[in-house]
Design a protein around this motif. Sequence first.
Motif, PDB file in Angstrom:
ATOM      1  N   UNK A 153      -6.162   2.190  -8.810  1.00 39.17           N
ATOM      2  CA  UNK A 153      -4.999   1.310  -9.178  1.00 39.17           C
ATOM      3  C   UNK A 153      -3.609   1.890  -8.950  1.00 39.17           C
ATOM      4  N   UNK A 154      -2.521   1.336  -8.282  1.00 38.98           N
ATOM      5  CA  UNK A 154      -1.248   2.155  -8.159  1.00 38.98           C
ATOM      6  C   UNK A 154      -0.658   2.630  -9.255  1.00 38.98           C
ATOM      7  N   UNK A 182      -7.037  -1.778   3.318  1.00 38.88           N
ATOM      8  CA  UNK A 182      -6.818  -3.013   2.480  1.00 38.88           C
ATOM      9  C   UNK A 182      -5.383  -2.737   1.938  1.00 38.88           C
ATOM     10  N   UNK A 183      -4.713  -3.968   2.252  1.00 32.92           N
ATOM     11  CA  UNK A 183      -3.250  -4.252   1.682  1.00 32.92           C
ATOM     12  C   UNK A 183      -3.135  -5.020   0.539  1.00 32.92           C
ATOM     13  N   UNK A 184      -2.513  -4.697  -0.444  1.00 34.10           N
ATOM     14  CA  UNK A 184      -2.186  -5.297  -1.718  1.00 34.10           C
ATOM     15  C   UNK A 184      -0.617  -5.254  -2.042  1.00 34.10           C
ATOM     16  N   UNK A 195      11.232  -7.043  -7.119  1.00 33.48           N
ATOM     17  CA  UNK A 195      11.014  -6.383  -5.794  1.00 33.48           C
ATOM     18  C   UNK A 195       9.603  -6.486  -5.284  1.00 33.48           C
ATOM     19  N   UNK A 196       8.970  -6.978  -4.475  1.00 33.21           N
ATOM     20  CA  UNK A 196       7.886  -6.888  -4.136  1.00 33.21           C
ATOM     21  C   UNK A 196       7.440  -5.379  -3.480  1.00 33.21           C
ATOM     22  N   UNK A 197       6.609  -4.737  -4.024  1.00 38.04           N
ATOM     23  CA  UNK A 197       5.825  -3.446  -3.680  1.00 38.04           C
ATOM     24  C   UNK A 197       4.747  -3.772  -2.748  1.00 38.04           C
ATOM     25  N   UNK A 198       4.368  -3.200  -1.685  1.00 37.52           N
ATOM     26  CA  UNK A 198       3.506  -3.386  -0.779  1.00 37.52           C
ATOM     27  C   UNK A 198       2.408  -2.069  -0.846  1.00 37.52           C
ATOM     28  N   UNK A 199       1.139  -2.054  -0.910  1.00 33.57           N
ATOM     29  CA  UNK A 199       0.319  -0.615  -1.101  1.00 33.57           C
ATOM     30  C   UNK A 199      -0.795  -0.839   0.233  1.00 33.57           C
ATOM     31  N   UNK A 213      -3.200   4.664  -3.063  1.00 29.48           N
ATOM     32  CA  UNK A 213      -2.398   3.598  -2.162  1.00 29.48           C
ATOM     33  C   UNK A 213      -1.061   4.307  -1.785  1.00 29.48           C
ATOM     34  N   UNK A 214      -0.975   3.838  -0.691  1.00 25.21           N
ATOM     35  CA  UNK A 214       0.574   4.589  -0.120  1.00 25.21           C
ATOM     36  C   UNK A 214       1.365   3.318  -0.211  1.00 25.21           C
ATOM     37  N   UNK A 215       2.661   3.658  -0.683  1.00 27.80           N
ATOM     38  CA  UNK A 215       3.591   2.757  -0.907  1.00 27.80           C
ATOM     39  C   UNK A 215       4.489   2.300   0.342  1.00 27.80           C
ATOM     40  N   UNK A 216       4.395   1.087   0.787  1.00 31.66           N
ATOM     41  CA  UNK A 216       5.030   0.549   1.866  1.00 31.66           C
ATOM     42  C   UNK A 216       6.128   0.062   1.520  1.00 31.66           C
TER      43      UNK A 216
END
Length: 248
Positions: A153-154, A182-184, A195-199, A213-216
């Motif tokens: 989990x992030x 995997x993209x969440x 704000x939308x955070x991408x992982x 997870x890498x924060x994009x």
Amino acid sequence: MSTSTYRTSAWLLFIASLFPASGCAATTSANTFAALWQPGWTCGQAASVNKAFLRSLTERNALHGYALNGIPVPILLGQNPEQSGAILFVKHEGKWQAYPIADGSVVLAAYSTPAFNRLMLFATGGREGPGNDYLLLYGKNQLSEFGCANAPFPAELSRPDWGNAYPGLHDFNMNTQGVGTLITAANIVEGKTEHKHWYQYTTRDWGRSWGEPLNLQSMPPSKQGIFLPLQEVPASPWLLNSLLNSKP
């Protein structure tokens, strides 16, 4: 793939609505169903499921199937988060086998290769709330072998205001060498704005292990690979009949 945030509490309210609002019979039925989840069950490990459990699932419309390009896959998913959790039933060489995922879990998305050689089910981690990992139930060799893995989990979401929520799953795929992504995404409140955070998660061993997870900065291009998304469908009558009449 869905772009929404998943909250296990919403699933609990939905499943709870399937039960009568009052009465001793309803209480007895719910308690019996809850007792059927066995403490020794482990994600990805084959388990025995008795007929009473299967009847409870069918009576509550808690069994559904999956299709790939309109063709039913030889699996059924029993899912009742409030009373137990998600359990995958797999038919292989004419025999059914049950694979529990976790007590209170909910499957969020499912993928398969075209010939059903490999299967991936992404699920919530159960009842524990924030800080949970995603659970991944994976199958290989034409659904004859299964295992379970965790995707962390992030860390920035392990906080009280996220409750029992999970970031929405947006994309997944894997190449022929077992390297997958995997993209969440999650909507995070920062001050007075959201704000939308991408992982982005990565695996290099067919999903048996996943990195942090890498924060994009934004959603990356769609991932290409050997997997296709499965569509949730009503349980096929012939698969359902086969499961209900199978030997324990």
